[in-house]
Scaffold this active site. Sequence first.
Site, PDB file in Angstrom:
ATOM      1  N   SER A  41       0.803  -1.225   0.000  1.00  0.00           N
ATOM      2  CA  SER A  41       0.000   0.000   0.000  1.00  0.00           C
ATOM      3  C   SER A  41       0.837   1.277   0.000  1.00  0.00           C
ATOM      4  O   SER A  41       0.333   2.332  -0.346  1.00  0.00           O
ATOM      5  CB  SER A  41      -0.964   0.014   1.179  1.00  0.00           C
ATOM      6  OG  SER A  41      -0.270   0.220   2.384  1.00  0.00           O
ATOM      7  N   LYS A  81       1.056   4.637   6.836  1.00  0.00           N
ATOM      8  CA  LYS A  81       0.330   5.481   5.872  1.00  0.00           C
ATOM      9  C   LYS A  81       0.917   6.885   5.880  1.00  0.00           C
ATOM     10  O   LYS A  81       1.685   7.252   6.748  1.00  0.00           O
ATOM     11  CB  LYS A  81      -1.162   5.557   6.222  1.00  0.00           C
ATOM     12  CG  LYS A  81      -1.875   4.235   6.267  1.00  0.00           C
ATOM     13  CD  LYS A  81      -1.955   3.563   4.917  1.00  0.00           C
ATOM     14  CE  LYS A  81      -2.565   2.174   5.056  1.00  0.00           C
ATOM     15  NZ  LYS A  81      -2.401   1.392   3.862  1.00  0.00           N
TER      16      LYS A  81
END
Length: 174
Positions: A41, A81
């Site tokens: 990701s 993230k």
Amino acid sequence: MTEVKQKNEWKEWGKAIFIAIVLAFLLRTFVFATSIVEGDSMDPTLQDGERVIFNKFVYLINEPNRGDIVIIHRPEKNYVKRIIGLPGETIEIKDHKLYINNELHDQTFLTEDAKNHTGNYGPITVPKGRYFVMGDNRSISKDSRNGLGFIMEDEIIGRSEFIFYPFNEIAKTR
């Protein structure tokens, strides 16, 4: 006399080792820790299996900033993230472009391919005390758009600072 010197030398070594262990424990507990990147990701910024050093202390004295790569603690697992939206900001993704408070925001850390795989989203306002995060590999990232929701400040346990493994990829995270 030599026996006394040897005992003192062993005592000094013992003290030095004890102090080193205590310092290492304190640094690991309160300042720096490591995390393993799981999944794609954050590709290409961070790769699956890379190990990063993250700074746990930085957010005790500062607020998280847009662009910071953060470690998010959730009961089921930790996530890596990038902070995109700060508390009170309105986030919208339209025609593969990110708008923050209706102003176009350039994402220099993304490849053109990643930008082109960012679908339309929002507009949505980030609540007070929360953050909006996304992975750099927008097409497959589980993030604030689709599963993680807004991130509470106390869920952010640190900022990624360095990739330290594999050794041929040692670098500062950006």
